[in-house]
Scaffold this motif. Structure first.
Motif, PDB file in Angstrom:
ATOM      1  N   SER A  63       1.243  17.199 -12.980  1.00 39.06           N
ATOM      2  CA  SER A  63       1.170  18.628 -12.649  1.00 39.06           C
ATOM      3  C   SER A  63       2.322  19.392 -13.296  1.00 39.06           C
ATOM      4  O   SER A  63       2.123  20.489 -13.826  1.00 39.06           O
ATOM      5  CB  SER A  63       1.200  18.840 -11.132  1.00 39.06           C
ATOM      6  N   GLN A  64       3.511  18.818 -13.249  1.00 36.43           N
ATOM      7  CA  GLN A  64       4.653  19.479 -13.884  1.00 36.43           C
ATOM      8  C   GLN A  64       4.419  19.641 -15.384  1.00 36.43           C
ATOM      9  O   GLN A  64       4.739  20.679 -15.957  1.00 36.43           O
ATOM     10  CB  GLN A  64       5.936  18.705 -13.623  1.00 36.43           C
ATOM     11  N   PHE A  65       3.850  18.615 -16.010  1.00 38.32           N
ATOM     12  CA  PHE A  65       3.543  18.697 -17.433  1.00 38.32           C
ATOM     13  C   PHE A  65       2.568  19.834 -17.707  1.00 38.32           C
ATOM     14  O   PHE A  65       2.795  20.659 -18.586  1.00 38.32           O
ATOM     15  CB  PHE A  65       2.967  17.368 -17.947  1.00 38.32           C
ATOM     16  N   MET A  72       0.820  -1.202   0.000  1.00 35.24           N
ATOM     17  CA  MET A  72       0.000   0.000   0.000  1.00 35.24           C
ATOM     18  C   MET A  72       0.861   1.262   0.000  1.00 35.24           C
ATOM     19  O   MET A  72       0.538   2.233  -0.646  1.00 35.24           O
ATOM     20  CB  MET A  72      -0.930  -0.035   1.227  1.00 35.24           C
ATOM     21  N   LYS A  73       1.981   1.220   0.753  1.00 29.84           N
ATOM     22  CA  LYS A  73       2.876   2.363   0.830  1.00 29.84           C
ATOM     23  C   LYS A  73       3.484   2.673  -0.542  1.00 29.84           C
ATOM     24  O   LYS A  73       3.593   3.833  -0.941  1.00 29.84           O
ATOM     25  CB  LYS A  73       3.970   2.067   1.858  1.00 29.84           C
ATOM     26  N   LYS A  74       3.846   1.615  -1.275  1.00 31.07           N
ATOM     27  CA  LYS A  74       4.434   1.790  -2.596  1.00 31.07           C
ATOM     28  C   LYS A  74       3.399   2.371  -3.561  1.00 31.07           C
ATOM     29  O   LYS A  74       3.720   3.241  -4.374  1.00 31.07           O
ATOM     30  CB  LYS A  74       4.973   0.455  -3.120  1.00 31.07           C
ATOM     31  N   PHE A  75       2.151   1.920  -3.459  1.00 31.65           N
ATOM     32  CA  PHE A  75       1.089   2.445  -4.310  1.00 31.65           C
ATOM     33  C   PHE A  75       0.893   3.939  -4.056  1.00 31.65           C
ATOM     34  O   PHE A  75       0.788   4.729  -4.992  1.00 31.65           O
ATOM     35  CB  PHE A  75      -0.228   1.695  -4.069  1.00 31.65           C
ATOM     36  N   ARG A  76       0.858   4.328  -2.774  1.00 28.42           N
ATOM     37  CA  ARG A  76       0.683   5.740  -2.411  1.00 28.42           C
ATOM     38  C   ARG A  76       1.830   6.574  -2.968  1.00 28.42           C
ATOM     39  O   ARG A  76       1.624   7.646  -3.533  1.00 28.42           O
ATOM     40  CB  ARG A  76       0.598   5.885  -0.893  1.00 28.42           C
ATOM     41  N   TYR A  77       3.050   6.091  -2.816  1.00 32.20           N
ATOM     42  CA  TYR A  77       4.230   6.786  -3.331  1.00 32.20           C
ATOM     43  C   TYR A  77       4.130   6.954  -4.845  1.00 32.20           C
ATOM     44  O   TYR A  77       4.348   8.046  -5.372  1.00 32.20           O
ATOM     45  CB  TYR A  77       5.493   6.018  -2.952  1.00 32.20           C
ATOM     46  N   ASN A  78       3.802   5.877  -5.548  1.00 30.20           N
ATOM     47  CA  ASN A  78       3.691   5.943  -7.007  1.00 30.20           C
ATOM     48  C   ASN A  78       2.577   6.885  -7.450  1.00 30.20           C
ATOM     49  O   ASN A  78       2.705   7.586  -8.457  1.00 30.20           O
ATOM     50  CB  ASN A  78       3.467   4.546  -7.600  1.00 30.20           C
ATOM     51  N   ILE A 116       1.554   9.578  -5.809  1.00 28.39           N
ATOM     52  CA  ILE A 116       2.059  10.939  -5.601  1.00 28.39           C
ATOM     53  C   ILE A 116       3.019  11.334  -6.718  1.00 28.39           C
ATOM     54  O   ILE A 116       2.946  12.441  -7.248  1.00 28.39           O
ATOM     55  CB  ILE A 116       2.726  11.066  -4.212  1.00 28.39           C
ATOM     56  N   VAL A 117       3.896  10.436  -7.097  1.00 26.28           N
ATOM     57  CA  VAL A 117       4.840  10.709  -8.186  1.00 26.28           C
ATOM     58  C   VAL A 117       4.081  10.948  -9.491  1.00 26.28           C
ATOM     59  O   VAL A 117       4.425  11.848 -10.273  1.00 26.28           O
ATOM     60  CB  VAL A 117       5.872   9.570  -8.339  1.00 26.28           C
ATOM     61  N   LEU A 118       3.029  10.196  -9.737  1.00 26.17           N
ATOM     62  CA  LEU A 118       2.209  10.383 -10.932  1.00 26.17           C
ATOM     63  C   LEU A 118       1.560  11.773 -10.934  1.00 26.17           C
ATOM     64  O   LEU A 118       1.583  12.475 -11.946  1.00 26.17           O
ATOM     65  CB  LEU A 118       1.145   9.293 -11.008  1.00 26.17           C
ATOM     66  N   ILE A 119       1.008  12.181  -9.802  1.00 24.03           N
ATOM     67  CA  ILE A 119       0.395  13.512  -9.698  1.00 24.03           C
ATOM     68  C   ILE A 119       1.441  14.598  -9.919  1.00 24.03           C
ATOM     69  O   ILE A 119       1.208  15.560 -10.656  1.00 24.03           O
ATOM     70  CB  ILE A 119      -0.290  13.693  -8.323  1.00 24.03           C
TER      71      ILE A 119
END
Length: 173
Positions: free
Chosen positions: A16-18, A1-7, A9-12
């Motif tokens: 957002s940067q794009f 679950m922690k890895k999913f949350r991290y991924n 956040i990285v996706l967002i």
């Protein structure tokens, strides 16, 4: 679950940067406003987002109209942020609404958590380049913050502040 949350956040962050790297043409500025509204933010009209700004997470915001976000502005929003109408935010400025806690008894800083505190910027404010605004600060209407200042305390309306930490220089006539 922690890895999913991290991924997630990285996706967002990546998306957002794009979005915020797009040029500041009117069409793209409208698209950026829509993107922020999809996150539940209240966003006014005719805001200008220069390429390269970074808003994370892209929520907890109430933005007025005719705000000019210059290139490379960084905004953290975990504590919440309100920005009035006709505000100029200079190049590479940082508005922070979250900060690390300093743990007691020499405990580890890395795991000590964060404190979140809302930043309020009223209307007709000019924030110069490379200004840092710390969590919990309110900036009064019609104020000017000189380039390179660090705002650690509330700013009076219709006044000019400068320095590290920012101090009142004079009132605006």
């Amino acid at each position: 679950m922690k890895k999913f949350r991290y991924n997630f956040i990285v996706l967002i962050e990546t998306f957002s940067q794009f979005v915020f790297k797009l040029p500041r043409f009117t069409f793209f500025n409208k698209l950026k406003e829509i993107y922020l509204k999809l996150w539940g933010n209240k966003v006014g009209k005719d805001n200008v987002f220069y390429p390269g700004i970074f808003i994370m997470p892209p929520k907890n915001m109430k933005l007025g109209s005719n705000i000019d976000f210059a290139k490379d502005v960084l905004i953290t929003t975990k504590g919440g942020i309100e920005i009035g109408d006709r505000v100029l935010i200079g190049y590479s400025s940082k508005i922070l609404t979250s900060n690390h806690k300093i743990p007691s008894n020499r405990k580890r800083i890395f795991t000590s958590g964060h404190t979140n505190s809302k930043v309020i910027i009223e209307s007709d404010v000019w924030i110069g380049s490379n200004v840092i605004i710390l969590p919990g600060v309110s900036i009064g209407e019609g104020s000017v913050i000189a380039a390179g200042s660090v705002v650690t305390k509330d700013i009076e309306s219709y006044s000019i502040y400068a320095g590290v930490p920012a101090k009142k220089i004079k009132d605006r006539n």
